[in-house]
Scaffold this motif. Structure first.
Motif, PDB file in Angstrom:
ATOM      1  N   LYS A  14      53.049  34.343  -9.037  1.00 60.49           N
ATOM      2  CA  LYS A  14      54.205  33.952  -8.231  1.00 60.49           C
ATOM      3  C   LYS A  14      54.517  32.476  -8.474  1.00 60.49           C
ATOM      4  O   LYS A  14      53.646  31.686  -8.817  1.00 60.49           O
ATOM      5  CB  LYS A  14      53.923  34.164  -6.733  1.00 60.49           C
ATOM      6  N   ASN A  15      55.787  32.129  -8.293  1.00 62.32           N
ATOM      7  CA  ASN A  15      56.239  30.735  -8.319  1.00 62.32           C
ATOM      8  C   ASN A  15      55.939  30.036  -9.650  1.00 62.32           C
ATOM      9  O   ASN A  15      55.303  28.989  -9.691  1.00 62.32           O
ATOM     10  CB  ASN A  15      55.634  29.952  -7.144  1.00 62.32           C
ATOM     11  N   THR A  16      56.400  30.634 -10.737  1.00 65.24           N
ATOM     12  CA  THR A  16      56.342  29.971 -12.043  1.00 65.24           C
ATOM     13  C   THR A  16      57.658  29.234 -12.263  1.00 65.24           C
ATOM     14  O   THR A  16      58.727  29.844 -12.242  1.00 65.24           O
ATOM     15  CB  THR A  16      56.134  30.989 -13.177  1.00 65.24           C
ATOM     16  N   HIS A  17      57.584  27.929 -12.467  1.00 68.69           N
ATOM     17  CA  HIS A  17      58.778  27.140 -12.762  1.00 68.69           C
ATOM     18  C   HIS A  17      59.071  27.229 -14.258  1.00 68.69           C
ATOM     19  O   HIS A  17      58.247  26.831 -15.066  1.00 68.69           O
ATOM     20  CB  HIS A  17      58.575  25.677 -12.372  1.00 68.69           C
ATOM     21  N   TYR A  18      60.239  27.740 -14.605  1.00 68.52           N
ATOM     22  CA  TYR A  18      60.543  27.803 -16.037  1.00 68.52           C
ATOM     23  C   TYR A  18      61.053  26.464 -16.549  1.00 68.52           C
ATOM     24  O   TYR A  18      61.051  26.230 -17.748  1.00 68.52           O
ATOM     25  CB  TYR A  18      61.494  28.947 -16.385  1.00 68.52           C
ATOM     26  N   PHE A  19      61.496  25.568 -15.665  1.00 61.47           N
ATOM     27  CA  PHE A  19      61.615  24.152 -15.973  1.00 61.47           C
ATOM     28  C   PHE A  19      60.463  23.456 -15.261  1.00 61.47           C
ATOM     29  O   PHE A  19      60.286  23.639 -14.051  1.00 61.47           O
ATOM     30  CB  PHE A  19      62.944  23.571 -15.480  1.00 61.47           C
ATOM     31  N   THR A  20      59.705  22.655 -15.985  1.00 61.90           N
ATOM     32  CA  THR A  20      58.480  22.088 -15.436  1.00 61.90           C
ATOM     33  C   THR A  20      58.735  21.331 -14.135  1.00 61.90           C
ATOM     34  O   THR A  20      59.522  20.381 -14.085  1.00 61.90           O
ATOM     35  CB  THR A  20      57.818  21.156 -16.472  1.00 61.90           C
ATOM     36  N   ASP A  21      58.028  21.743 -13.095  1.00 67.37           N
ATOM     37  CA  ASP A  21      58.247  21.227 -11.751  1.00 67.37           C
ATOM     38  C   ASP A  21      58.066  19.707 -11.675  1.00 67.37           C
ATOM     39  O   ASP A  21      58.863  19.006 -11.045  1.00 67.37           O
ATOM     40  CB  ASP A  21      57.268  21.930 -10.787  1.00 67.37           C
ATOM     41  N   LYS A  22      57.044  19.167 -12.315  1.00 68.81           N
ATOM     42  CA  LYS A  22      56.775  17.734 -12.219  1.00 68.81           C
ATOM     43  C   LYS A  22      57.842  16.895 -12.919  1.00 68.81           C
ATOM     44  O   LYS A  22      57.956  15.699 -12.656  1.00 68.81           O
ATOM     45  CB  LYS A  22      55.389  17.420 -12.800  1.00 68.81           C
ATOM     46  N   ILE A  23      58.615  17.515 -13.781  1.00 68.44           N
ATOM     47  CA  ILE A  23      59.707  16.793 -14.438  1.00 68.44           C
ATOM     48  C   ILE A  23      60.970  16.835 -13.586  1.00 68.44           C
ATOM     49  O   ILE A  23      61.650  15.829 -13.418  1.00 68.44           O
ATOM     50  CB  ILE A  23      59.996  17.381 -15.835  1.00 68.44           C
ATOM     51  N   ILE A  24      61.293  17.976 -13.027  1.00 72.82           N
ATOM     52  CA  ILE A  24      62.577  18.118 -12.332  1.00 72.82           C
ATOM     53  C   ILE A  24      62.511  17.772 -10.853  1.00 72.82           C
ATOM     54  O   ILE A  24      63.538  17.556 -10.218  1.00 72.82           O
ATOM     55  CB  ILE A  24      63.141  19.549 -12.488  1.00 72.82           C
ATOM     56  N   ARG A  25      61.311  17.706 -10.255  1.00 71.00           N
ATOM     57  CA  ARG A  25      61.204  17.601  -8.798  1.00 71.00           C
ATOM     58  C   ARG A  25      61.893  16.363  -8.245  1.00 71.00           C
ATOM     59  O   ARG A  25      62.581  16.427  -7.223  1.00 71.00           O
ATOM     60  CB  ARG A  25      59.738  17.618  -8.379  1.00 71.00           C
ATOM     61  N   GLY A  33      61.573  11.482  -4.546  1.00 78.00           N
ATOM     62  CA  GLY A  33      60.123  11.536  -4.481  1.00 78.00           C
ATOM     63  C   GLY A  33      59.557  12.835  -5.018  1.00 78.00           C
ATOM     64  O   GLY A  33      60.273  13.705  -5.506  1.00 78.00           O
ATOM     65  N   ASN A  34      58.247  12.993  -4.873  1.00 71.14           N
ATOM     66  CA  ASN A  34      57.553  14.141  -5.445  1.00 71.14           C
ATOM     67  C   ASN A  34      57.151  15.195  -4.423  1.00 71.14           C
ATOM     68  O   ASN A  34      56.484  16.165  -4.762  1.00 71.14           O
ATOM     69  CB  ASN A  34      56.303  13.670  -6.200  1.00 71.14           C
ATOM     70  N   GLU A  35      57.549  14.996  -3.167  1.00 73.43           N
ATOM     71  CA  GLU A  35      57.237  16.009  -2.167  1.00 73.43           C
ATOM     72  C   GLU A  35      58.004  17.280  -2.484  1.00 73.43           C
ATOM     73  O   GLU A  35      59.188  17.245  -2.808  1.00 73.43           O
ATOM     74  CB  GLU A  35      57.605  15.500  -0.764  1.00 73.43           C
ATOM     75  N   ARG A  36      57.345  18.415  -2.378  1.00 74.17           N
ATOM     76  CA  ARG A  36      57.980  19.676  -2.753  1.00 74.17           C
ATOM     77  C   ARG A  36      59.028  20.120  -1.734  1.00 74.17           C
ATOM     78  O   ARG A  36      58.872  19.921  -0.538  1.00 74.17           O
ATOM     79  CB  ARG A  36      56.933  20.798  -2.874  1.00 74.17           C
ATOM     80  N   PRO A  84      64.164  26.646  -6.502  1.00 74.82           N
ATOM     81  CA  PRO A  84      65.019  26.552  -7.696  1.00 74.82           C
ATOM     82  C   PRO A  84      64.231  26.534  -8.986  1.00 74.82           C
ATOM     83  O   PRO A  84      63.152  25.949  -9.070  1.00 74.82           O
ATOM     84  CB  PRO A  84      65.753  25.220  -7.489  1.00 74.82           C
ATOM     85  N   PHE A  85      64.785  27.233  -9.988  1.00 69.14           N
ATOM     86  CA  PHE A  85      64.210  27.278 -11.332  1.00 69.14           C
ATOM     87  C   PHE A  85      62.780  27.816 -11.313  1.00 69.14           C
ATOM     88  O   PHE A  85      61.917  27.354 -12.057  1.00 69.14           O
ATOM     89  CB  PHE A  85      64.296  25.901 -11.995  1.00 69.14           C
ATOM     90  N   PRO A 208      73.968  23.612 -30.232  1.00 68.99           N
ATOM     91  CA  PRO A 208      72.665  24.249 -30.032  1.00 68.99           C
ATOM     92  C   PRO A 208      72.439  24.676 -28.580  1.00 68.99           C
ATOM     93  O   PRO A 208      73.259  24.391 -27.715  1.00 68.99           O
ATOM     94  CB  PRO A 208      71.706  23.105 -30.386  1.00 68.99           C
ATOM     95  N   ASN A 209      71.304  25.354 -28.328  1.00 72.01           N
ATOM     96  CA  ASN A 209      70.893  25.618 -26.963  1.00 72.01           C
ATOM     97  C   ASN A 209      70.586  24.276 -26.307  1.00 72.01           C
ATOM     98  O   ASN A 209      69.801  23.484 -26.831  1.00 72.01           O
ATOM     99  CB  ASN A 209      69.642  26.499 -26.925  1.00 72.01           C
ATOM    100  N   LEU A 210      71.207  24.016 -25.174  1.00 75.88           N
ATOM    101  CA  LEU A 210      71.055  22.721 -24.531  1.00 75.88           C
ATOM    102  C   LEU A 210      70.578  22.889 -23.099  1.00 75.88           C
ATOM    103  O   LEU A 210      71.062  23.754 -22.364  1.00 75.88           O
ATOM    104  CB  LEU A 210      72.385  21.964 -24.549  1.00 75.88           C
ATOM    105  N   ALA A 211      69.619  22.064 -22.710  1.00 76.77           N
ATOM    106  CA  ALA A 211      69.119  22.065 -21.340  1.00 76.77           C
ATOM    107  C   ALA A 211      68.924  20.635 -20.877  1.00 76.77           C
ATOM    108  O   ALA A 211      68.529  19.763 -21.660  1.00 76.77           O
ATOM    109  CB  ALA A 211      67.802  22.837 -21.242  1.00 76.77           C
ATOM    110  N   ILE A 212      69.225  20.389 -19.607  1.00 78.27           N
ATOM    111  CA  ILE A 212      69.021  19.076 -19.003  1.00 78.27           C
ATOM    112  C   ILE A 212      67.947  19.220 -17.936  1.00 78.27           C
ATOM    113  O   ILE A 212      68.076  20.031 -17.013  1.00 78.27           O
ATOM    114  CB  ILE A 212      70.318  18.536 -18.382  1.00 78.27           C
ATOM    115  N   LEU A 213      66.878  18.435 -18.075  1.00 80.39           N
ATOM    116  CA  LEU A 213      65.767  18.443 -17.128  1.00 80.39           C
ATOM    117  C   LEU A 213      65.613  17.050 -16.560  1.00 80.39           C
ATOM    118  O   LEU A 213      64.803  16.253 -17.044  1.00 80.39           O
ATOM    119  CB  LEU A 213      64.459  18.867 -17.801  1.00 80.39           C
ATOM    120  N   ASN A 214      66.449  16.707 -15.595  1.00 78.02           N
ATOM    121  CA  ASN A 214      66.349  15.414 -14.935  1.00 78.02           C
ATOM    122  C   ASN A 214      66.643  14.296 -15.930  1.00 78.02           C
ATOM    123  O   ASN A 214      67.806  14.027 -16.223  1.00 78.02           O
ATOM    124  CB  ASN A 214      64.964  15.275 -14.283  1.00 78.02           C
TER     125      ASN A 214
END
Length: 337
Positions: A14-25, A33-36, A84-85, A208-214
């Motif tokens: 459960k709760n797999t972030h397909y965009f890395t959580d520590k990058i986008i949080r 901040g980093n609070e979830r 999200p994500f 190309p395939n483009l994604a923005i992660l923070n």
């Protein structure tokens, strides 16, 4: 269902972030901040002319309402129950550990050299840690292709990336460097809260395939033949081929400095959302006028309507559906008097 990475074990995680959580949080949270689960974010897709506001379970409702200028709707409250994500029961626990190993390598060894580092004088940074960087951004692209139907890779490339990630400890350099990969780092100055002005999302209709992660922009090409100039709101420049890493000796990351970052994000949201929103409003008004009077409205009347509902372009993005209905009624009453 079977986990799509190993294709063997049951998808029990459960709760797999397909965009890395520590990058986008920090982008999604109210104060950077980093609070979830204490932030809200915006859907910039073109499926709707209205900006959809989503907020997470621990978001301050007072803060949310200050930002929206209204009370949260029941639909928004329901949306807040989602993360999200993030997805449930798509991957297995063991493959999740593989993702975490790759993510930790990037966060521990690469991220400190970019986020918060003294890079204001640099136009680019060269990294010897090619394996760490490529694997990290490959999992962002591949997991998004798994979890988002609109984000597509060719079956051949999808399978090659799967095997690279699955066998990451022993994959050859030749296999690892097969796909051109361009990474732009968005220098974000002004404290943690400034990260909330960045975006998280992806395009589904571009090459190309483009994604923005923070503070990272990924451009993934399926082959060297696909590396052509890609006009995306001044993201790329005349040196774009230099940053499309392919069979590289060192991995080049382009630095987009803070002033450029702000201009890039402003232009993106203005053109991507405002353009489609104004078109939607004009078409909807013409349909309404035709139903009422049996003829199309004069262009002058249509533009008067647009000016009435949003006399400044930025105001376009602040309207709710209910607000637009109310303003449209007011405008029509004025014209019928």
């Amino acid at each position: 269902m079977k986990c799509p990475l190993c294709t063997i074990r049951e998808a029990d995680k459960k709760n797999t972030h397909y965009f890395t959580d520590k990058i986008i949080r920090s982008c999604l949270n109210l104060d950077g901040g980093n609070e979830r689960e204490t932030g809200f974010y915006f859907d910039l897709s073109n499926d709707s002319a209205f900006v959809e506001f989503n907020f997470q379970r621990e978001t301050s409702i007072k803060k949310l309402e200050e930002t929206l200028g209204r009370e949260a709707t029941e639909e928004e409250i329901e949306q807040a129950k989602k993360i999200p994500f993030s997805v449930d029961y798509i991957f297995c626990t063991q493959c999740e550990a593989t993702f975490t190993e790759i993510e930790d390598g990037f966060i521990d060894n690469i991220l400190p050299k970019l986020r918060g580092a003294e890079i204001s004088e640099n136009e680019e940074l060269d990294f010897k840690e090619i394996r760490i960087i490529r694997l990290f951004f490959f999992i962002q692209i591949w997991r998004t292709a798994v979890c988002e139907q609109a984000f597509k890779l060719s079956p051949e490339v999808f399978e090659k990336l799967r095997l690279i990630i699955l066998n990451h400890a022993k994959v050859s350099d030749e296999e690892l460097k097969e796909f051109p990969l361009s990474i732009t780092y968005l220098e974000t100055l002004g404290g943690e809260k400034e990260y909330t002005s960045n975006f998280v999302g992806f395009t589904s209709d571009r090459k190309p395939n483009l994604a923005i992660l923070n503070d990272f922009v990924i451009q993934f090409y399926e082959s060297i033949d696909d590396v052509k100039f890609f006009d995306f709101y001044d993201l790329n420049n005349a040196q774009f081929k230099k940053f499309a890493n392919y069979n590289e000796e060192e991995f080049k990351v382009r630095i987009m400095h803070n002033v450029e970052r702000k201009a890039f994000l402003k232009e993106m949201i203005r053109k991507e959302k405002v353009k489609h929103t104004l078109s939607f409003y004009r078409n909807s008004f013409r349909e309404l006028w035709f139903r009422m009077f049996g003829v199309n409205p004069p262009t002058l009347i249509t533009e008067q309507y647009i000016y009435f509902i949003c006399n400044q372009e930025d105001d376009v993005l602040s309207h709710t559906r209910e607000n637009i209905i109310k303003l449209t009624q007011e405008f029509m009453m004025k014209k019928l008097q």
